[in-house]
Enzyme design. Sequence first.
Site, PDB file in Angstrom:
ATOM      1  N   ASN A   9       0.864  -1.177   0.000  1.00  0.00           N
ATOM      2  CA  ASN A   9       0.000   0.000   0.000  1.00  0.00           C
ATOM      3  C   ASN A   9       0.899   1.226   0.000  1.00  0.00           C
ATOM      4  O   ASN A   9       1.497   1.550   1.018  1.00  0.00           O
ATOM      5  CB  ASN A   9      -0.899  -0.043   1.247  1.00  0.00           C
ATOM      6  N   LYS A  11       0.052   4.267  -0.265  1.00  0.00           N
ATOM      7  CA  LYS A  11      -0.579   5.455   0.338  1.00  0.00           C
ATOM      8  C   LYS A  11      -0.350   6.682  -0.559  1.00  0.00           C
ATOM      9  O   LYS A  11      -0.303   6.529  -1.784  1.00  0.00           O
ATOM     10  CB  LYS A  11      -0.063   5.660   1.773  1.00  0.00           C
ATOM     11  N   HIS A  93      -9.489   1.333   5.099  1.00  0.00           N
ATOM     12  CA  HIS A  93      -8.213   1.538   5.792  1.00  0.00           C
ATOM     13  C   HIS A  93      -8.434   2.514   6.955  1.00  0.00           C
ATOM     14  O   HIS A  93      -9.224   3.453   6.848  1.00  0.00           O
ATOM     15  CB  HIS A  93      -7.163   2.085   4.822  1.00  0.00           C
ATOM     16  N   GLU A  95      -6.814   4.906   7.970  1.00  0.00           N
ATOM     17  CA  GLU A  95      -6.572   6.315   7.627  1.00  0.00           C
ATOM     18  C   GLU A  95      -7.785   6.915   6.925  1.00  0.00           C
ATOM     19  O   GLU A  95      -8.052   8.116   7.052  1.00  0.00           O
ATOM     20  CB  GLU A  95      -5.296   6.424   6.784  1.00  0.00           C
ATOM     21  N   GLU A 163      -5.269  -4.653  10.866  1.00  0.00           N
ATOM     22  CA  GLU A 163      -4.212  -3.661  11.061  1.00  0.00           C
ATOM     23  C   GLU A 163      -4.478  -2.870  12.339  1.00  0.00           C
ATOM     24  O   GLU A 163      -5.265  -1.911  12.324  1.00  0.00           O
ATOM     25  CB  GLU A 163      -4.177  -2.685   9.873  1.00  0.00           C
ATOM     26  N   GLY A 169       2.667   2.458  10.758  1.00  0.00           N
ATOM     27  CA  GLY A 169       3.612   3.543  10.559  1.00  0.00           C
ATOM     28  C   GLY A 169       4.349   3.972  11.810  1.00  0.00           C
ATOM     29  O   GLY A 169       5.024   4.997  11.827  1.00  0.00           O
ATOM     30  N   SER A 209       3.505  -1.949  10.363  1.00  0.00           N
ATOM     31  CA  SER A 209       4.959  -1.989  10.552  1.00  0.00           C
ATOM     32  C   SER A 209       5.573  -3.357  10.241  1.00  0.00           C
ATOM     33  O   SER A 209       6.500  -3.794  10.926  1.00  0.00           O
ATOM     34  CB  SER A 209       5.333  -1.530  11.964  1.00  0.00           C
TER      35      SER A 209
HETATM   36  P1  PGA Z   1       2.928   0.398   7.556  1.00  0.00           P
HETATM   37  O1  PGA Z   1       1.443   0.598   6.953  1.00  0.00           O
HETATM   38  O2  PGA Z   1       3.437  -0.910   7.019  1.00  0.00           O
HETATM   39  O3  PGA Z   1       3.687   1.586   7.044  1.00  0.00           O
HETATM   40  O4  PGA Z   1       2.789   0.377   9.044  1.00  0.00           O
HETATM   41  C1  PGA Z   1       0.569  -0.497   6.833  1.00  0.00           C
HETATM   42  C2  PGA Z   1      -0.750  -0.026   6.282  1.00  0.00           C
HETATM   43  O5  PGA Z   1      -1.252   1.013   6.737  1.00  0.00           O
HETATM   44  O6  PGA Z   1      -1.325  -0.669   5.385  1.00  0.00           O
END
Ligand code: PGA
Length: 250
Positions: A9, A11, A93, A95, A163, A169, A209
């Site tokens: 992803n 983003k 997601h 976010e 997640e 992140g 992460s």
């Molecule tokens: P990350 O993001 O691996 O940077 O923690 C995962 C995600 O939000 O899909």
Amino acid sequence: MRRKLAAGNWKMNGTRASLGEARAIADAHPDLALDLLLCPPATLLSAAHDLLADTSVLLGAQDCHCENSGAHTGDLSAPMLADVGARAVIVGHSERRENHEETSELVRAKARAAHDAGLMAVICLGESLAQREAANTLDIIAGQLSTSVPDTATGENTVIAYEPIWAIGTGLTASTAQIGEVHDFIRARLERRFGSGVGLSIRLLYGGSVKPANAAEIFAVPNVDGALVGGASLTQADFSPIVQALEASS
Ligand code: PGA
């Protein structure tokens, strides 16, 4: 047996200059016994589709509108994403749920739109740190799961990504015990709702992460069928070891 899935992803990262990394990822894994999905920003889907047409990499988008067309300035519909070569779309997601106030009802409508357009929906779920600390994780996951997943879900058109918000992140990763508990719970709920045929065929990804250093231990957890990777999917140097760890997991 469920086919393993490594999903990246990107983003809101990447311009056309970044497509070289997508090509490098594809070229590093020409002959995979698992699915490799890259979800760049929508601006790159068309070019990525052309660039990766001769590879086995699947392309996905990061969000879609729940309607097919209409007066929705700035939004993209599932049929539009399919039209430029997407095979999948991430919905729900954290976010999007946080920054755009998306509810699980809306996420279900988006997943349904994805199914209707022939796309695989990667439906994301996850608890906040406050919810985990209050020992509400499984209740939150149960609610998000039952409301966000439409009745049209099958093993082919649906993937669930767990997640934990506090692990995205941040460099914090859920422990293998925490991941195992939630994945087993999701699997049991899916079997109860859809029966063991569909319930056992929907793939479950962990996200938050995931890095080359922790991928192997995460992939050894039962009911983890792959990963949804953010930061570490942006470069071939970081993503390839994760793909290799998934391939090596039994
Ligand atoms: P990350 O993001 O691996 O940077 O923690 C995962 C995600 O939000 O899909």
